[in-house]
Scaffold this active site. Structure first.
Site, PDB file in Angstrom:
ATOM      1  N   PHE A 167      -2.078   4.104  -1.173  1.00 34.69           N
ATOM      2  CA  PHE A 167      -1.788   4.411  -2.577  1.00 34.69           C
ATOM      3  C   PHE A 167      -2.318   3.382  -3.563  1.00 34.69           C
ATOM      4  CE2 PHE A 167       1.824   1.498  -1.894  1.00 34.69           C
ATOM      5  CZ  PHE A 167       1.838   0.813  -3.085  1.00 34.69           C
ATOM      6  N   LYS A 191      -8.791  12.078   3.073  1.00 37.57           N
ATOM      7  CA  LYS A 191      -7.357  12.399   2.937  1.00 37.57           C
ATOM      8  C   LYS A 191      -6.779  11.309   2.030  1.00 37.57           C
ATOM      9  CE  LYS A 191      -3.481  11.750   3.936  1.00 37.57           C
ATOM     10  NZ  LYS A 191      -2.422  11.403   2.933  1.00 37.57           N
ATOM     11  N   GLU A 194      -0.956  10.726  -0.594  1.00 34.36           N
ATOM     12  CA  GLU A 194      -0.245  11.832  -1.257  1.00 34.36           C
ATOM     13  C   GLU A 194       0.482  11.379  -2.509  1.00 34.36           C
ATOM     14  OE1 GLU A 194       0.372  10.403   1.587  1.00 34.36           O
ATOM     15  OE2 GLU A 194       2.424  10.634   2.304  1.00 34.36           O
ATOM     16  N   SER A 244      -0.799   0.802   6.049  1.00 34.79           N
ATOM     17  CA  SER A 244       0.100  -0.175   6.663  1.00 34.79           C
ATOM     18  C   SER A 244      -0.258  -0.387   8.137  1.00 34.79           C
ATOM     19  CB  SER A 244       1.540   0.311   6.543  1.00 34.79           C
ATOM     20  OG  SER A 244       1.669   1.541   7.229  1.00 34.79           O
ATOM     21  N   CYS A 299      -3.419  -5.652  -0.932  1.00 36.31           N
ATOM     22  CA  CYS A 299      -3.486  -6.250   0.403  1.00 36.31           C
ATOM     23  C   CYS A 299      -4.117  -7.632   0.350  1.00 36.31           C
ATOM     24  CB  CYS A 299      -4.258  -5.353   1.350  1.00 36.31           C
ATOM     25  SG  CYS A 299      -5.984  -5.271   0.936  1.00 36.31           S
ATOM     26  N   GLU A 392       5.428  -8.438   5.088  1.00 34.27           N
ATOM     27  CA  GLU A 392       4.726  -8.036   3.863  1.00 34.27           C
ATOM     28  C   GLU A 392       5.742  -7.429   2.897  1.00 34.27           C
ATOM     29  OE1 GLU A 392       2.231  -4.426   3.795  1.00 34.27           O
ATOM     30  OE2 GLU A 392       0.673  -5.687   2.912  1.00 34.27           O
TER      31      GLU A 392
HETATM   32  P1  NAD Z   1       0.770   3.907   4.447  1.00 32.35           P
HETATM   33  O1  NAD Z   1       0.402   3.379   5.780  1.00 32.35           O
HETATM   34  O2  NAD Z   1       2.165   4.360   4.223  1.00 32.35           O
HETATM   35  O3  NAD Z   1      -0.151   5.184   4.095  1.00 32.35           O
HETATM   36  C1  NAD Z   1      -1.559   5.163   4.249  1.00 32.35           C
HETATM   37  C2  NAD Z   1      -2.034   6.556   4.619  1.00 32.35           C
HETATM   38  O4  NAD Z   1      -1.446   6.929   5.863  1.00 32.35           O
HETATM   39  C3  NAD Z   1      -1.636   7.619   3.597  1.00 32.35           C
HETATM   40  O5  NAD Z   1      -2.735   8.456   3.375  1.00 32.35           O
HETATM   41  C4  NAD Z   1      -0.475   8.353   4.272  1.00 32.35           C
HETATM   42  O6  NAD Z   1      -0.458   9.726   3.950  1.00 32.35           O
HETATM   43  C5  NAD Z   1      -0.744   8.156   5.760  1.00 32.35           C
HETATM   44  N1  NAD Z   1       0.479   8.037   6.555  1.00 32.35           N
HETATM   45  C6  NAD Z   1       1.645   7.432   6.196  1.00 32.35           C
HETATM   46  N2  NAD Z   1       2.525   7.486   7.208  1.00 32.35           N
HETATM   47  C7  NAD Z   1       1.917   8.133   8.232  1.00 32.35           C
HETATM   48  C8  NAD Z   1       2.311   8.495   9.571  1.00 32.35           C
HETATM   49  N3  NAD Z   1       3.507   8.203  10.027  1.00 32.35           N
HETATM   50  N4  NAD Z   1       1.423   9.129  10.348  1.00 32.35           N
HETATM   51  C9  NAD Z   1       0.189   9.425   9.882  1.00 32.35           C
HETATM   52  N5  NAD Z   1      -0.227   9.122   8.639  1.00 32.35           N
HETATM   53  C10 NAD Z   1       0.616   8.478   7.815  1.00 32.35           C
HETATM   54  O7  NAD Z   1       0.332   2.815   3.364  1.00 32.35           O
HETATM   55  P2  NAD Z   1       0.591   2.817   1.798  1.00 32.35           P
HETATM   56  O8  NAD Z   1       2.036   2.586   1.541  1.00 32.35           O
HETATM   57  O9  NAD Z   1      -0.068   3.987   1.158  1.00 32.35           O
HETATM   58  O10 NAD Z   1      -0.254   1.528   1.368  1.00 32.35           O
HETATM   59  C11 NAD Z   1       0.250   0.224   1.428  1.00 32.35           C
HETATM   60  C12 NAD Z   1      -0.191  -0.488   2.690  1.00 32.35           C
HETATM   61  O11 NAD Z   1      -1.605  -0.447   2.811  1.00 32.35           O
HETATM   62  C13 NAD Z   1       0.169  -1.967   2.675  1.00 32.35           C
HETATM   63  O12 NAD Z   1       0.657  -2.327   3.949  1.00 32.35           O
HETATM   64  C14 NAD Z   1      -1.150  -2.659   2.395  1.00 32.35           C
HETATM   65  O13 NAD Z   1      -1.255  -3.974   2.867  1.00 32.35           O
HETATM   66  C15 NAD Z   1      -2.096  -1.756   3.087  1.00 32.35           C
HETATM   67  N6  NAD Z   1      -3.452  -1.902   2.573  1.00 32.35           N
HETATM   68  C16 NAD Z   1      -4.337  -2.561   3.357  1.00 32.35           C
HETATM   69  C17 NAD Z   1      -5.621  -2.755   2.910  1.00 32.35           C
HETATM   70  C18 NAD Z   1      -6.617  -3.507   3.750  1.00 32.35           C
HETATM   71  O14 NAD Z   1      -7.769  -3.517   3.403  1.00 32.35           O
HETATM   72  N7  NAD Z   1      -6.219  -4.128   4.841  1.00 32.35           N
HETATM   73  C19 NAD Z   1      -6.022  -2.260   1.660  1.00 32.35           C
HETATM   74  C20 NAD Z   1      -5.090  -1.568   0.896  1.00 32.35           C
HETATM   75  C21 NAD Z   1      -3.799  -1.397   1.364  1.00 32.35           C
END
Ligand code: NAD
Length: 501
Positions: A167, A191, A194, A244, A299, A392
């Protein structure tokens, strides 16, 4: 150039709440409703109000996107790279034309300030620039290896590939992947998160306006079901994931088990080491910008300061600068009510465990905005056994831990599960060099609080901040979305010449 299909431009020119369209999938150059029949509310987190709805997709919709992508792939693969680049040049110009609209859209769906929205979009444009240059850099991949025998390497596309994104950067993170993947000759399925799907919707319309053939950039909106359908799909050859660690780790293993190429970037806990010789002004302003930019939902945010020896002047400077942050103007909102509650718990637990709340953002709001707010918070005397010291937080909270020596500080950083970024603030070259060599992180800053590599340098962490080989941007990104084919050819007239001759 084709006519854009974008339903209507986003009209907002300020933070005032603005409703927007209901969002469908973008498959094969057309807007299509997801097959679940369900819609998800898209919230403007600054106001805590629904700005529109998003269609929810199932495996059937992922299938439809894969079919559209497969149909479009052969012609795109056969399109010379130089011609593919022309689409990206036009895309860059269109993103610049619509910069203001994109920035407000990102700000409204994500809760960022306008300036932070601009940072998101401009970094996305930089990724387009890199991909658009790839055909100019593809030299030197051939050699006469013996008399009359030549070896060359070409980078072939993989076919249909996909990206799953978080997000916090609705435009930049999709653009870490799509331009390189498309420039490599693939058909791409995105994708979006959401929580913030509008940026991707606007990108789809701009890709089409730039002349990208239908089916080469597709967007499927949804949640877990949709993600799993992508990761399991036999005709999707590679998946890039950013989100994440919890999800990254599961998807990496799940996709790899199907034989897919997977690169999954995860969470972070970025340590910033401050030694007594550090410049007070430079250090305190840089750390504040790093920790509280995008309300700490980055991040690459510096979330844990390791104070070495007596750096009280710098801690005071940080606290002074933090108190000057105007909530709603310099710093935006938290993405959701659930995130807000989670962040507050980290602060409360740390306080109960003995941390000192130097600056308290709890209870701060923006008048009349509604929404999800926490003011910038500084926690001093944090220890690694507190959740605020090792997990985090992903919010506007800087935790400060203390060590006596640089050695201790570096060893402390090595204990972190995550290893995305780390930084050192010092005026000593020797200290900087030692820290750069020994900090265990994929991206290291020296007197730089947010050491995000600019293109063409690649982005990616170590340890549990990344699962898979290589980085997600730059040359590594291009290589991830392509496969090297080595061709050895001999056109020598002499029939007795072998490939070794
Ligand atoms: P998230 O993991 O909740 O969601 C990321 C994606 O995964 C979304 O598109 C979501 O729909 C999908 N998703 C969520 N839960 C899922 C599941 N159980 N099974 C399958 N798909 C699922 O992450 P977020 O809250 O959108 O973003 C924040 C996180 O992203 C933080 O931990 C941040 O550090 C990380 N992040 C990392 C980087 C990097 O480059 N390392 C960059 C940006 C964000």
């Amino acid at each position: 150039m084709q006519k854009p299909t974008m339903p209507q431009p986003f009209a907002a020119k300020s933070y005032a709440f603005t409703e927007y369209v209901n969002l469908k999938n973008w498959i094969g150059g057309a807007w299509k409703e997801g097959s679940s029949g369900n819609w998800l509310d898209i919230e403007n987190p600054r106001h805590g109000k629904t700005m529109g709805k998003m269609t929810l997709s199932t495996a059937k919709d992922v299938d439809a996107a894969v079919e559209a992508a497969k149909k479009a792939f052969p012609a795109w693969r056969a399109t010379p790279m130089r011609e593919r680049a022309q689409v990206l040049f036009r895309l860059k110009a269109l993103m610049e034309r619509d910069l203001d609209e994109l920035c407000w859209l990102v700000s409204h769906e994500n809760g960022k300030t306008y300036a932070e929205g601009k940072g998101d979009v401009e970094k996305g444009i930089e990724c387009v620039e890199f991909a658009a240059s790839l055909h100019m850099m593809a030299d030197g991949g051939q050699l006469d290896v013996s008399r009359g025998v030549n070896c060359r390497v070409t980078h072939e596309p993989l076919g249909v590939v996909a990206g799953i994104v978080p997000f916090n950067f609705p435009v930049m993170v999709p653009m870490w992947m799509a331009p390189n993947a498309i420039m490599a000759g693939n058909a791409f399925i995105l994708k979006p998160s959401e929580v913030v799907p509008y940026g991707a919707m606007k990108l789809a319309a701009l890709f089409q306006e730039a002349g990208l053939p239908d089916g080469i950039f597709n967007v499927v909106n949804g949640q877990r079901e949709c993600v799993e359908a992508i990761v399991d799909h036999a005709d999707i050859k590679a998946v890039g994931f950013v989100g994440s660690t919890k999800v990254a780790k599961i998807l990496y293993a799940r996709g790899a088990a199907t034989g897919k190429r997977m690169l999954c970037l995860g969470s972070a806990k970025n340590h910033v080491v401050v030694v007594p010789d550090a410049d007070v002004q430079l250090t305190s302003t840089n750390i504040v910008a790093s920790s509280y930019g995008c309300a700490g939902q980055r991040c690459m945010a510096s979330s844990l300061m390791v104070a070495v020896g007596d750096v009280q002047k710098i801690i005071d400077g940080i606290a002074d600068n933090v108190r000057k942050i105007r909530l709603g103007e310099d710093m935006g909102s938290i993405i959701s009510g659930a995130s807000r509650e989670r962040i507050l718990k980290y602060i409360e637990d740390a306080q109960k465990a003995g941390a000192k709340v130097l600056v308290d953002g709890r209870g701060q709001n923006v008048d009349g905005a509604g929404g999800h707010w926490i003011g910038p918070t500084v926690l001093d005397n944090v220890t690694l056994d507190m959740p605020a010291g090792c997990e985090e937080i992903f919010g506007p909270v800087l935790s400060i831990v203390h060590t006596k020596t640089l050695e201790e500080a570096i060893n402390l950083q090595h204990k972190s599960l995550y290893a995305n970024g780390a930084a050192i603030f010092t005026t000593s070259g020797a200290v900087a060099r030692t820290a750069a060599d020994r900090l265990e992180a994929g991206m290291v800053g020296i007197n730089v609080g947010v050491p995000v590599p600019r293109e063409p340098f690649s982005f990616g962490g170590f340890n549990s901040s990344k699962f898979g080989h290589g980085d997600i941007t730059g040359w590594d990104g291009f290589r991830f979305w392509s496969r090297p084919k080595k061709v050895t050819e001999k056109w020598a007239a002499a029939s007795d010449a072998s490939w070794m001759s």
